[in-house]
Write a protein that holds these residues in place. Sequence first.
Motif, PDB file in Angstrom:
ATOM      1  N   TYR A 160      45.079  33.391  34.013  1.00 55.68           N
ATOM      2  CA  TYR A 160      45.033  33.738  32.971  1.00 55.68           C
ATOM      3  C   TYR A 160      44.243  34.807  33.317  1.00 55.68           C
ATOM      4  CZ  TYR A 160      47.504  29.013  31.746  1.00 55.68           C
ATOM      5  OH  TYR A 160      47.818  28.418  31.812  1.00 55.68           O
ATOM      6  N   ARG A 161      43.957  35.385  32.616  1.00 55.38           N
ATOM      7  CA  ARG A 161      43.382  36.713  32.165  1.00 55.38           C
ATOM      8  C   ARG A 161      42.549  36.768  30.407  1.00 55.38           C
ATOM      9  NH1 ARG A 161      43.636  41.273  34.839  1.00 55.38           N
ATOM     10  NH2 ARG A 161      42.315  43.271  34.260  1.00 55.38           N
ATOM     11  N   ILE A 162      41.306  36.914  30.903  1.00 60.03           N
ATOM     12  CA  ILE A 162      40.303  37.161  29.624  1.00 60.03           C
ATOM     13  C   ILE A 162      39.949  38.597  29.942  1.00 60.03           C
ATOM     14  CG2 ILE A 162      38.431  36.276  29.054  1.00 60.03           C
ATOM     15  CD1 ILE A 162      39.850  34.478  32.110  1.00 60.03           C
ATOM     16  N   SER A 163      39.915  39.118  28.352  1.00 64.02           N
ATOM     17  CA  SER A 163      39.684  40.508  28.411  1.00 64.02           C
ATOM     18  C   SER A 163      38.489  40.102  26.653  1.00 64.02           C
ATOM     19  CB  SER A 163      40.688  41.178  27.878  1.00 64.02           C
ATOM     20  OG  SER A 163      41.452  41.219  28.931  1.00 64.02           O
ATOM     21  N   THR A 164      37.412  41.110  26.919  1.00 59.49           N
ATOM     22  CA  THR A 164      36.422  41.182  26.263  1.00 59.49           C
ATOM     23  C   THR A 164      35.723  42.687  26.416  1.00 59.49           C
ATOM     24  OG1 THR A 164      34.463  39.888  24.753  1.00 59.49           O
ATOM     25  CG2 THR A 164      34.831  39.882  27.078  1.00 59.49           C
ATOM     26  N   MET A 204      44.388  27.795  33.026  1.00 58.53           N
ATOM     27  CA  MET A 204      43.707  27.814  31.346  1.00 58.53           C
ATOM     28  C   MET A 204      42.272  26.504  30.776  1.00 58.53           C
ATOM     29  SD  MET A 204      45.948  26.003  28.059  1.00 58.53           S
ATOM     30  CE  MET A 204      47.275  26.677  29.030  1.00 58.53           C
ATOM     31  N   ARG A 205      41.609  25.612  32.115  1.00 51.72           N
ATOM     32  CA  ARG A 205      40.965  25.224  31.355  1.00 51.72           C
ATOM     33  C   ARG A 205      39.807  26.362  31.955  1.00 51.72           C
ATOM     34  NH1 ARG A 205      37.960  19.807  33.538  1.00 51.72           N
ATOM     35  NH2 ARG A 205      35.698  19.788  33.184  1.00 51.72           N
ATOM     36  N   VAL A 248      42.606  35.868  25.615  1.00 49.90           N
ATOM     37  CA  VAL A 248      42.755  35.585  26.449  1.00 49.90           C
ATOM     38  C   VAL A 248      44.332  35.260  26.842  1.00 49.90           C
ATOM     39  CG1 VAL A 248      43.585  33.110  27.767  1.00 49.90           C
ATOM     40  CG2 VAL A 248      41.248  33.835  26.669  1.00 49.90           C
ATOM     41  N   SER A 249      45.258  35.453  27.837  1.00 49.52           N
ATOM     42  CA  SER A 249      46.505  35.275  27.839  1.00 49.52           C
ATOM     43  C   SER A 249      47.241  35.370  29.297  1.00 49.52           C
ATOM     44  CB  SER A 249      47.163  37.393  27.968  1.00 49.52           C
ATOM     45  OG  SER A 249      46.031  38.223  28.957  1.00 49.52           O
ATOM     46  N   TYR A 250      48.675  34.551  29.522  1.00 48.03           N
ATOM     47  CA  TYR A 250      48.981  33.695  30.391  1.00 48.03           C
ATOM     48  C   TYR A 250      49.481  35.127  31.461  1.00 48.03           C
ATOM     49  CZ  TYR A 250      51.560  31.089  33.937  1.00 48.03           C
ATOM     50  OH  TYR A 250      51.502  30.301  34.799  1.00 48.03           O
ATOM     51  N   ASP A 274      50.615  25.227  24.613  1.00 44.70           N
ATOM     52  CA  ASP A 274      52.434  25.838  25.233  1.00 44.70           C
ATOM     53  C   ASP A 274      53.105  28.073  24.728  1.00 44.70           C
ATOM     54  OD1 ASP A 274      54.740  25.014  26.019  1.00 44.70           O
ATOM     55  OD2 ASP A 274      55.319  25.222  24.479  1.00 44.70           O
ATOM     56  N   ALA A 275      51.977  27.418  23.442  1.00 44.70           N
ATOM     57  CA  ALA A 275      52.344  29.393  23.078  1.00 44.70           C
ATOM     58  C   ALA A 275      51.259  29.786  24.379  1.00 44.70           C
ATOM     59  CB  ALA A 275      51.981  29.353  21.275  1.00 44.70           C
ATOM     60  N   LEU A 276      50.504  29.718  24.656  1.00 39.96           N
ATOM     61  CA  LEU A 276      48.997  30.958  25.929  1.00 39.96           C
ATOM     62  C   LEU A 276      50.872  30.860  26.731  1.00 39.96           C
ATOM     63  CD1 LEU A 276      47.115  31.707  26.656  1.00 39.96           C
ATOM     64  CD2 LEU A 276      46.491  30.125  27.203  1.00 39.96           C
ATOM     65  N   GLN A 277      50.819  29.417  27.587  1.00 40.13           N
ATOM     66  CA  GLN A 277      51.575  29.434  28.914  1.00 40.13           C
ATOM     67  C   GLN A 277      53.300  30.239  28.080  1.00 40.13           C
ATOM     68  OE1 GLN A 277      51.641  25.657  29.662  1.00 40.13           O
ATOM     69  NE2 GLN A 277      50.598  26.252  30.882  1.00 40.13           N
ATOM     70  N   LYS A 278      53.662  31.007  27.792  1.00 37.25           N
ATOM     71  CA  LYS A 278      54.771  30.927  26.972  1.00 37.25           C
ATOM     72  C   LYS A 278      54.108  32.739  26.329  1.00 37.25           C
ATOM     73  CE  LYS A 278      57.687  27.384  26.214  1.00 37.25           C
ATOM     74  NZ  LYS A 278      58.056  26.372  24.973  1.00 37.25           N
TER      75      LYS A 278
END
Length: 194
Positions: A105-109, A119-120, A96-98, A59-63
């Motif tokens: 969803y954005r993935i940065s590394t 999200m999966r 990982v952010s939304y 929930d926190a990630l989606q917010k």
Amino acid sequence: MTRRLNNWILYLILGLGLGLSPLIYAEGIKVKAAEIERVDTDWLLNAVFNIELSPGLEDALQKGLVLTFQTEFELTRGRWYWFDERPSQVTRQTRVSYQPLTKQYRISTEGFSFSVATMREALQAAGTIGGWRVIERANIDLGKTYIAALRMTLDLSKLPKPFQVNALNNRDWNVLSDWLRFPFSPSFQNVIAQ
């Protein structure tokens, strides 16, 4: 009669506890596979982690909360006369952010970022490591055997301060894997641990 009833209640409670334990403790990070391969003069790590978040973290990630996962790798060799030798100790962070406008969803590394739809997929991408240089040839002796260790954690220090305080009081926010330790011998081409 009361003793039998008490035993039955005890078995019922234990049975329910054991039956629900996979549901209660499903969240967390688990190492599915790890491989160290030699490429030229260095060794690269390929690993797969299974990341499961609690409903509160999802929930926190989606917010809009950005979750930072930190992967740690270390190589050690025990010495009887002194502290353990640590020829390699490296970390890497994956964010990982939304994005609510694009609903992705954005993935940065390590300077590389991309987006996925669910999200999966985001957690699967965050848990997949490929070609990470963890050992340099100059730091190890080819004739010796070492212990490689690997783990991933949710880096709570990267959360905003109010969430850090919440994470101290809430066990659902302490997401981490156990250390996976396995022998590493530089003379072998691939070292695989599962």
